[in-house]
Design an enzyme around this catalytic site. Structure first.
Site, PDB file in Angstrom:
ATOM      1  N   ARG A  18      -7.016  14.316   2.626  1.00 39.31           N
ATOM      2  CA  ARG A  18      -6.839  12.861   2.671  1.00 39.31           C
ATOM      3  C   ARG A  18      -7.028  12.321   4.088  1.00 39.31           C
ATOM      4  O   ARG A  18      -6.926  11.115   4.297  1.00 39.31           O
ATOM      5  CB  ARG A  18      -5.479  12.463   2.101  1.00 39.31           C
ATOM      6  N   LYS A  25     -10.853   9.407  -9.924  1.00 42.40           N
ATOM      7  CA  LYS A  25     -11.029  10.785  -9.462  1.00 42.40           C
ATOM      8  C   LYS A  25     -10.450  11.807 -10.438  1.00 42.40           C
ATOM      9  O   LYS A  25     -11.086  12.822 -10.726  1.00 42.40           O
ATOM     10  CB  LYS A  25     -10.380  10.983  -8.089  1.00 42.40           C
ATOM     11  N   ARG A  43      -1.462  -1.320  -0.810  1.00 38.38           N
ATOM     12  CA  ARG A  43      -1.495   0.131  -1.007  1.00 38.38           C
ATOM     13  C   ARG A  43      -2.912   0.669  -0.835  1.00 38.38           C
ATOM     14  O   ARG A  43      -3.111   1.752  -0.277  1.00 38.38           O
ATOM     15  CB  ARG A  43      -0.956   0.456  -2.400  1.00 38.38           C
ATOM     16  N   ARG A  60      -1.689  -2.970 -15.408  1.00 37.56           N
ATOM     17  CA  ARG A  60      -0.771  -2.204 -16.249  1.00 37.56           C
ATOM     18  C   ARG A  60       0.506  -2.984 -16.554  1.00 37.56           C
ATOM     19  O   ARG A  60       1.133  -3.537 -15.661  1.00 37.56           O
ATOM     20  CB  ARG A  60      -0.415  -0.883 -15.561  1.00 37.56           C
ATOM     21  N   ARG A  76       5.595  -3.476 -13.239  1.00 36.29           N
ATOM     22  CA  ARG A  76       6.327  -2.884 -12.124  1.00 36.29           C
ATOM     23  C   ARG A  76       5.891  -3.532 -10.816  1.00 36.29           C
ATOM     24  O   ARG A  76       4.758  -3.971 -10.667  1.00 36.29           O
ATOM     25  CB  ARG A  76       6.051  -1.379 -12.051  1.00 36.29           C
TER      26      ARG A  76
END
Length: 212
Positions: free
Chosen positions: A88, A13, A171, A127, A160
């Site tokens: 949202r 986005k 999530r 990542r 992480r």
């Protein structure tokens, strides 16, 4: 023209919003930028929002809506804007509808970028970060020459906790646009769904076509 850009984390986005803004001249209003501006300027709303942001929690609707209404009241938003990260949920969508209706406007397009869960997990969990120099890598898009080793300084790469696949999946379920929000725009006749798994330029072009 007022445009809402919807999609799950990792759908692209932010990147697409910048491209659309550059191509159309529309003002790009990012919820994240809005929060950071208020926190930086230490406004009343910024202080309230920071209480939640500092704990890694979502800012409550009431504060987010007040920030958004203040932002679209400025002169640079009178000709239209593109909202990235807002609304949202359904309550925020209704508040936006009411605010725009008060000035004789409405959401003209709600653009939903769709990406499969599997692809989103691959994008978001790829990542890796160098412990020594902080350089970022992505196992698909920008991998190191040697797995686990930084090209720049030879440091060890780590992931992480919130980038790990199992955490990303959890999530995603919490942060996807809810079904009632999507249905709200579908019923209004302004929803357009865009396949976000195509090449970047093709997604941009499809979004621009949907705006027309």
């Amino acid at each position: 023209m007022y445009i809402v850009l919807l999609g799950p984390p990792g759908a692209g986005k932010g990147t697409q919003a910048q491209r659309i803004a550059a191509a159309t001249g529309l003002l790009h209003i990012s919820t994240g930028d809005m929060f950071r501006e208020h926190v930086k300027n230490n406004t009343e709303l910024g202080q309230l929002a920071n209480q939640y942001m500092s704990r890694g929690e979502l800012v409550p609707d009431e504060i987010t809506i007040r920030m958004l209404l203040e932002r679209i009241s400025r002169d640079d938003a009178q000709a239209g804007a593109m909202f990235d990260g807002f609304p949202r949920n359904l309550a925020q969508a209704i508040a936006l509808d009411q605010a725009l209706a008060s000035r004789g406007a409405r959401v003209d397009r709600a653009l939903l970028i769709t990406v499969s869960d599997e692809e989103l997990v691959n994008r978001l969990s790829g990542r890796w970060i160098c412990r020594q120099c902080g350089r970022l890598y992505h196992q698909q898009n920008d991998p190191p020459q040697k797995p686990g080793i930084c090209d720049t300084c030879g440091g060890q790469l780590y992931q992480r906790d919130d980038d790990k696949p199992e955490v990303v999946r959890e999530r995603l379920q919490k942060q996807k646009p809810p079904a009632d929000l999507i249905q709200h725009y579908r019923q209004a006749g302004v929803l357009r769904e865009i396949d976000g798994q195509r090449p970047l330029d093709e997604v941009t072009q499809a979004l621009l076509e949907a705006i027309k």
